[in-house]
Motif scaffolding. Sequence first.
Motif: not given
Length: 437
Positions: A112-121, A154-155, A160-163
Amino acid sequence: MLRSLKSDRLLERVEQKLSRFLPHSTLCVGLSGGLDSIVLLHLLAALRQRRPFMLRAIHVHHGLSAHADEWAQFAVDRAASLGVACHIERVSLAPFLKQGIEGAAREARYEVFARQACDVLLLAQHRDDQAETVLLNLLRGSGLRGLAAMPEYRCLNEQVGILRPLLDISRAELAKYAAEQGLAWVEDESNLDSRYDRNFLRNEIFPALRTVWPSANATLARVAEHAAEADELLQELATADFALCVKEGVFDLSVDLSLLRLRNVLRFWLTQQGLQLDARAFEELIRIALFAAIDAQPALVWRDRAIRRYRQGLYITAARQAVFTDVPMSWQSEMRLASGVLAWREAAVGIDINRLQQGRLELRNRMGGESLRLRADGPRRSLKQLYQEAAVPPWLRLNTPLVYLDGALAAVPGLGIDAAFRAGDGQQAFAPHWLSG
């Protein structure tokens, strides 16, 4: 929002983590409704008042608890109270159940996270979570990468990147902030179930550890930092060695490296190829690479792929032999098959494009006894002889299609064009190149 000196410091720490992504970014927070994610959402909403960025939330509904619908509604309502839109995403764990409930839930969540339309999750894991991950991976026998646990950033993919901006903050600090701000959150009853590995560590092991080592969580989090630095250094070394050892996808075993560096760059090469061997399989690969007889052609089959040694090279191939049919097909510059791609490239020595387009083209397996005449004034020679002279590994000989035109062998990728089919002067010529899948 009423703020104290401590809560302002917490906000400043989060702002510092976000500084390289601001301003004018779109941020999405993973909002479970638990203490950690509620605090993170509250901090981000406060930060948004002084820094320009778009903020929204995503709640993943796993459907594992009888309270799952209530939690989802709580997340939506809490986000709305802060002026943040929260989307609920319902997931099925069925495709991931081989990994167990915990692993399945994680895989579904990250999909689900990988499909989000955002710069950073943004995720709300904190220092205590990091300590648990270090110990859990240590008990599983992980290497440095496992001990490095969760990276702060990490990318996730190209978009999308995860912070994890709370990774150096303890749960106790988050709880104090929540109490100070009068925040409410949900409690997942499954967190008390010590049948799950992480819960067992959290509920049974860490309380006992802290009676003797009060700073155990902080110490284990430091272990993760040290391991991450060491792993990054090994990756830099592997990248340099990779440039020396790997040419056109083939790993050259003749490069003079110490055993430790060889093991390191081999792991790196396998990862680049999407192969994750377990410890036993990796040791078998080392045996094949270094200790099998020089005239042997050993192979390690791993799922649907094989790592094969030929002379001083390691090759990654399909585990099974390719099958080509002799059904006629129309010529295309790229002919995609189940076992690979036959790419036709314009060449000085090739087959006339008109002959390719108008003739009956077939791809066949090698049966034995085939031959080519590579020069009009030269002898006809067997494919066996030509393959041996070109040092083509045996499995490539079996998995490379033979190109027939109007019922006769016209070309073999990697060997050449039969003289009877060579284009004449002034004709546009193409030669076949085989890229195995």
